[in-house]
Design a protein around this motif. Structure first.
Motif, PDB file in Angstrom:
ATOM      1  N   THR A  51      -1.209  18.869   4.025  1.00  0.00           N
ATOM      2  CA  THR A  51      -1.648  17.640   4.667  1.00  0.00           C
ATOM      3  C   THR A  51      -0.543  16.613   4.569  1.00  0.00           C
ATOM      4  N   GLY A  52      -0.751  15.454   5.224  1.00  0.00           N
ATOM      5  CA  GLY A  52       0.252  14.413   5.188  1.00  0.00           C
ATOM      6  C   GLY A  52       0.461  13.853   3.798  1.00  0.00           C
ATOM      7  N   GLU A  53       1.600  13.225   3.627  1.00  0.00           N
ATOM      8  CA  GLU A  53       1.955  12.621   2.350  1.00  0.00           C
ATOM      9  C   GLU A  53       0.996  11.473   2.014  1.00  0.00           C
ATOM     10  N   LYS A  54       0.562  11.413   0.783  1.00  0.00           N
ATOM     11  CA  LYS A  54      -0.285  10.315   0.329  1.00  0.00           C
ATOM     12  C   LYS A  54       0.586   9.082   0.158  1.00  0.00           C
ATOM     13  N   LEU A  55       0.221   7.999   0.843  1.00  0.00           N
ATOM     14  CA  LEU A  55       1.014   6.784   0.802  1.00  0.00           C
ATOM     15  C   LEU A  55       0.524   5.862  -0.309  1.00  0.00           C
ATOM     16  N   ALA A  56       1.466   5.189  -0.933  1.00  0.00           N
ATOM     17  CA  ALA A  56       1.114   4.230  -1.979  1.00  0.00           C
ATOM     18  C   ALA A  56       0.486   2.989  -1.337  1.00  0.00           C
ATOM     19  N   ILE A  57      -0.536   2.464  -1.978  1.00  0.00           N
ATOM     20  CA  ILE A  57      -1.201   1.240  -1.535  1.00  0.00           C
ATOM     21  C   ILE A  57      -0.715   0.102  -2.420  1.00  0.00           C
ATOM     22  N   SER A  58      -0.121  -0.912  -1.788  1.00  0.00           N
ATOM     23  CA  SER A  58       0.404  -2.041  -2.547  1.00  0.00           C
ATOM     24  C   SER A  58      -0.727  -2.915  -3.090  1.00  0.00           C
ATOM     25  N   SER A  59      -1.726  -3.190  -2.252  1.00  0.00           N
ATOM     26  CA  SER A  59      -2.867  -4.009  -2.688  1.00  0.00           C
ATOM     27  C   SER A  59      -4.000  -3.881  -1.687  1.00  0.00           C
ATOM     28  N   VAL A 110      -6.058  -3.367   3.613  1.00  0.00           N
ATOM     29  CA  VAL A 110      -5.149  -2.544   2.819  1.00  0.00           C
ATOM     30  C   VAL A 110      -3.713  -2.904   3.177  1.00  0.00           C
ATOM     31  N   ASP A 111      -2.917  -3.241   2.159  1.00  0.00           N
ATOM     32  CA  ASP A 111      -1.503  -3.572   2.347  1.00  0.00           C
ATOM     33  C   ASP A 111      -0.666  -2.415   1.797  1.00  0.00           C
ATOM     34  N   LEU A 112       0.150  -1.798   2.651  1.00  0.00           N
ATOM     35  CA  LEU A 112       1.005  -0.683   2.245  1.00  0.00           C
ATOM     36  C   LEU A 112       2.368  -1.143   1.727  1.00  0.00           C
ATOM     37  N   GLY A 113       2.616  -2.452   1.715  1.00  0.00           N
ATOM     38  CA  GLY A 113       3.871  -2.978   1.201  1.00  0.00           C
ATOM     39  C   GLY A 113       4.966  -3.075   2.241  1.00  0.00           C
ATOM     40  N   SER A 114       4.969  -2.190   3.205  1.00  0.00           N
ATOM     41  CA  SER A 114       5.911  -2.190   4.324  1.00  0.00           C
ATOM     42  C   SER A 114       5.308  -1.338   5.433  1.00  0.00           C
ATOM     43  N   ALA A 115       5.855  -1.459   6.610  1.00  0.00           N
ATOM     44  CA  ALA A 115       5.334  -0.679   7.737  1.00  0.00           C
ATOM     45  C   ALA A 115       5.559   0.808   7.483  1.00  0.00           C
ATOM     46  N   ALA A 141       4.593  -8.838   9.745  1.00  0.00           N
ATOM     47  CA  ALA A 141       5.150  -8.933   8.395  1.00  0.00           C
ATOM     48  C   ALA A 141       4.229  -9.684   7.447  1.00  0.00           C
ATOM     49  N   THR A 142       3.231 -10.357   7.985  1.00  0.00           N
ATOM     50  CA  THR A 142       2.271 -11.083   7.150  1.00  0.00           C
ATOM     51  C   THR A 142       0.863 -10.598   7.465  1.00  0.00           C
ATOM     52  N   ALA A 143      -0.010 -10.714   6.483  1.00  0.00           N
ATOM     53  CA  ALA A 143      -1.384 -10.240   6.648  1.00  0.00           C
ATOM     54  C   ALA A 143      -2.135 -11.115   7.642  1.00  0.00           C
ATOM     55  N   PRO A 144      -3.042 -10.514   8.407  1.00  0.00           N
ATOM     56  CA  PRO A 144      -3.863 -11.316   9.319  1.00  0.00           C
ATOM     57  C   PRO A 144      -4.747 -12.273   8.526  1.00  0.00           C
ATOM     58  N   ALA A 145      -4.992 -13.442   9.093  1.00  0.00           N
ATOM     59  CA  ALA A 145      -5.852 -14.424   8.432  1.00  0.00           C
ATOM     60  C   ALA A 145      -7.267 -13.872   8.269  1.00  0.00           C
ATOM     61  N   ASP A 146      -7.895 -14.216   7.157  1.00  0.00           N
ATOM     62  CA  ASP A 146      -9.248 -13.734   6.867  1.00  0.00           C
ATOM     63  C   ASP A 146     -10.269 -14.610   7.588  1.00  0.00           C
ATOM     64  N   ASP A 147     -10.207 -14.570   8.925  1.00  0.00           N
ATOM     65  CA  ASP A 147     -11.144 -15.314   9.753  1.00  0.00           C
ATOM     66  C   ASP A 147     -11.284 -14.589  11.085  1.00  0.00           C
ATOM     67  N   THR A 176       2.228   0.829  10.742  1.00  0.00           N
ATOM     68  CA  THR A 176       1.694  -0.480  10.387  1.00  0.00           C
ATOM     69  C   THR A 176       1.841  -0.723   8.894  1.00  0.00           C
ATOM     70  N   ARG A 177       1.772  -1.979   8.523  1.00  0.00           N
ATOM     71  CA  ARG A 177       1.730  -2.327   7.101  1.00  0.00           C
ATOM     72  C   ARG A 177       0.308  -2.599   6.652  1.00  0.00           C
ATOM     73  N   TYR A 178      -0.517  -3.125   7.572  1.00  0.00           N
ATOM     74  CA  TYR A 178      -1.865  -3.555   7.198  1.00  0.00           C
ATOM     75  C   TYR A 178      -2.929  -2.746   7.930  1.00  0.00           C
TER      76      TYR A 178
END
Length: 204
Positions: A51-59, A110-115, A141-147, A176-178
């Motif tokens: 299967t595909g590589e498991k990606l690290a989740i930054s936060s 989910v933030d992957l830290g980079s795209a 490059a920035t997270a979408p606003a929580d609205d 994607t990053r997010y």
């Protein structure tokens, strides 16, 4: 003397003939062996395709775009990526099920830290849950606003499913990053409704 000489000559002839016969047989056996190609090795059983590589989740962070409480259950966030399906991050308890007449949903960003190139997202829930997957544009490059505006900026749903364990697989890998794991129908809980995300795994 003539008889002894004849005997020695005959014995010598037999000895030479014997050595020639042995040499002939040995050479023939060697030729036979050299002319046979060794059988090809049997490939080992490699099992199913990897299967595909498991990606690290930054936060991960709550994404309650249509509610007033933006920091819901922050202390539980590690439960969604701790590798323990018995622990979970939970939404608030709602009096009504998600839907167009109420709020459309709730979830985790989910933030992957980079795209990164993402092929699928595996999500485990406590209780059957309906879920959608959204992704920020590759260049974000920035997270979408929580609205509501931030929610709209994520665009259309790229995968969906329901159950207690769901694999969200876009039609084609996305970069994607997010990622937004967006719950649109959650289990009942004490006369109301509450979602529980036990584990999130992102695959490249």
């Amino acid at each position: 003397m003539a008889q002894w000489t004849a005997s020695l000559v005959a014995l010598s002839a037999v000895t030479v003939g014997s050595w020639q016969l042995v040499d002939y047989v040995n050479n023939r056996n060697k030729a036979t062996t050299d002319n046979h190609t060794a059988p090809a090795p049997v490939p080992s059983d490699s099992g199913t395709a990897a299967t595909g590589e498991k990606l690290a989740i930054s936060s991960v962070s709550p994404f309650n775009a249509f509610g007033g409480t933006k920091d819901e259950h922050v202390s539980e966030l590690p439960n969604a990526t701790d590798g323990n399906p018995a622990s979970a991050w939970t939404t608030q308890r709602y009096n009504d099920q998600f839907g167009t007449a109420y709020r459309p949903g709730d979830g985790l960003l989910v933030d992957l830290g980079s795209a990164r190139a993402v092929s699928s997202v595996e999500v485990q829930f406590l209780g059957d849950t309906k879920v959608e997957l959204k992704a920020a544009p590759a260049g974000a490059a920035t997270a979408p606003a929580d609205d509501e505006n931030g929610f709209r900026s994520l665009g259309a749903t790229i995968a969906g499913g329901s159950g207690s364990k769901v694999t969200l697989k876009p039609a084609a890998p996305v970069t994607t990053r997010y990622l937004l794991v967006w719950l649109t129908n959650v289990p009942t809980d004490d006369g109301g409704y509450r979602g529980r995300i036990a584990e999130i795994q992102v695959n490249g």
